[in-house]
Write a protein that holds these residues in place. Sequence first.
Motif, PDB file in Angstrom:
ATOM      1  N   ASP A   1       0.879  -1.147   0.119  1.00 55.13           N
ATOM      2  CA  ASP A   1       0.008  -0.075   0.118  1.00 55.13           C
ATOM      3  C   ASP A   1       0.966   1.373   0.103  1.00 55.13           C
TER       4      ASP A   1
ATOM      5  N   HIS B   1       2.530   1.762  -3.317  1.00 54.91           N
ATOM      6  CA  HIS B   1       1.577   2.284  -4.290  1.00 54.91           C
ATOM      7  C   HIS B   1       1.240   4.023  -4.138  1.00 54.91           C
ATOM      8  N   PHE B   2       1.139   4.049  -2.846  1.00 52.41           N
ATOM      9  CA  PHE B   2       1.156   5.746  -2.280  1.00 52.41           C
ATOM     10  C   PHE B   2       2.271   6.482  -3.081  1.00 52.41           C
TER      11      PHE B   2
ATOM     12  N   TRP C   1       0.714   9.443   4.127  1.00 54.13           N
ATOM     13  CA  TRP C   1       0.136   8.162   3.777  1.00 54.13           C
ATOM     14  C   TRP C   1      -0.750   7.666   5.120  1.00 54.13           C
TER      15      TRP C   1
ATOM     16  N   LYS D   1      -4.082   9.113   4.727  1.00 54.05           N
ATOM     17  CA  LYS D   1      -4.603   8.540   3.567  1.00 54.05           C
ATOM     18  C   LYS D   1      -5.336   7.063   4.125  1.00 54.05           C
TER      19      LYS D   1
ATOM     20  N   LYS E   1      -9.270   6.938   3.971  1.00 52.87           N
ATOM     21  CA  LYS E   1      -9.816   6.235   2.898  1.00 52.87           C
ATOM     22  C   LYS E   1      -9.536   4.637   2.965  1.00 52.87           C
TER      23      LYS E   1
ATOM     24  N   PHE F   1      -6.842   1.288   3.114  1.00 54.56           N
ATOM     25  CA  PHE F   1      -5.952   0.564   2.446  1.00 54.56           C
ATOM     26  C   PHE F   1      -6.406   0.455   0.902  1.00 54.56           C
ATOM     27  N   ASP F   2      -5.346   0.484   0.176  1.00 49.11           N
ATOM     28  CA  ASP F   2      -5.786   0.199  -1.359  1.00 49.11           C
ATOM     29  C   ASP F   2      -5.734  -1.445  -1.666  1.00 49.11           C
ATOM     30  N   TYR F   3      -5.088  -2.142  -0.673  1.00 48.48           N
ATOM     31  CA  TYR F   3      -5.081  -3.491  -0.964  1.00 48.48           C
ATOM     32  C   TYR F   3      -5.613  -4.071   0.546  1.00 48.48           C
ATOM     33  N   GLU F   4      -6.095  -5.560   0.161  1.00 45.93           N
ATOM     34  CA  GLU F   4      -6.545  -6.319   0.905  1.00 45.93           C
ATOM     35  C   GLU F   4      -5.241  -6.663   2.054  1.00 45.93           C
TER      36      GLU F   4
END
Length: 64
Positions: A21, A24-25, A48, A51, A55, A57-60
Amino acid sequence: MLADKRDIIFMNDLRKEFRPDLQHFIIGHTLSIQDGKLVIGKNLYKSWLYKIKTKGFDYEIKFS
Protein backbone atom coordinates in the motif's frame (compact mmCIF):
# COMPACT_ATOMS: atom_id res chain seq x y z
CA MET A 1 4.93 5.55 16.23
CA LEU A 2 7.60 5.68 13.52
CA ALA A 3 6.55 9.17 12.44
CA ASP A 4 6.97 10.47 15.99
CA LYS A 5 10.39 8.94 16.57
CA ARG A 6 12.30 9.66 13.35
CA ASP A 7 12.69 12.14 10.52
CA ILE A 8 13.11 9.34 7.99
CA ILE A 9 11.50 5.95 7.75
CA PHE A 10 13.06 2.96 6.04
CA MET A 11 10.70 0.84 3.95
CA ASN A 12 11.99 -2.20 5.84
CA ASP A 13 10.75 -0.67 9.12
CA LEU A 14 7.17 -1.35 8.08
CA ARG A 15 5.46 -4.69 8.41
CA LYS A 16 5.42 -6.65 5.14
CA GLU A 17 1.61 -6.47 5.03
CA PHE A 18 1.65 -2.65 4.77
CA ARG A 19 4.46 -2.23 2.24
CA PRO A 20 2.43 -2.76 -0.98
CA ASP A 21 0.00 0.00 0.00
CA LEU A 22 2.81 2.42 0.86
CA GLN A 23 4.67 1.53 -2.35
CA HIS A 24 1.55 2.29 -4.36
CA PHE A 25 1.10 5.60 -2.50
CA ILE A 26 4.68 6.83 -3.03
CA ILE A 27 4.79 6.22 -6.79
CA GLY A 28 5.96 9.43 -8.45
CA HIS A 29 7.49 10.94 -5.30
CA THR A 30 11.19 11.61 -4.95
CA LEU A 31 12.81 9.14 -2.58
CA SER A 32 16.35 8.46 -1.51
CA ILE A 33 18.49 5.56 -0.43
CA GLN A 34 20.48 5.51 2.77
CA ASP A 35 22.66 2.61 3.89
CA GLY A 36 21.36 0.69 0.88
CA LYS A 37 17.74 0.98 2.03
CA LEU A 38 14.82 2.92 0.57
CA VAL A 39 14.05 5.98 2.70
CA ILE A 40 10.66 7.67 3.02
CA GLY A 41 10.52 11.20 4.39
CA LYS A 42 8.52 11.94 7.51
CA ASN A 43 6.02 14.22 5.74
CA LEU A 44 5.32 11.67 3.00
CA TYR A 45 4.90 8.95 5.61
CA LYS A 46 2.46 11.11 7.58
CA SER A 47 0.51 11.79 4.38
CA TRP A 48 0.22 8.04 3.85
CA LEU A 49 -0.98 7.54 7.43
CA TYR A 50 -3.62 10.23 6.88
CA LYS A 51 -4.73 8.46 3.68
CA ILE A 52 -5.13 5.21 5.61
CA LYS A 53 -7.21 6.92 8.31
CA THR A 54 -9.50 8.67 5.84
CA LYS A 55 -9.72 6.26 2.88
CA GLY A 56 -8.27 2.98 4.09
CA PHE A 57 -5.84 0.66 2.39
CA ASP A 58 -5.68 0.16 -1.39
CA TYR A 59 -4.98 -3.54 -0.88
CA GLU A 60 -6.51 -6.32 1.15
CA ILE A 61 -4.28 -6.78 4.19
CA LYS A 62 -3.66 -10.39 5.26
CA PHE A 63 -2.41 -10.81 8.79
CA SER A 64 -0.77 -14.16 9.53
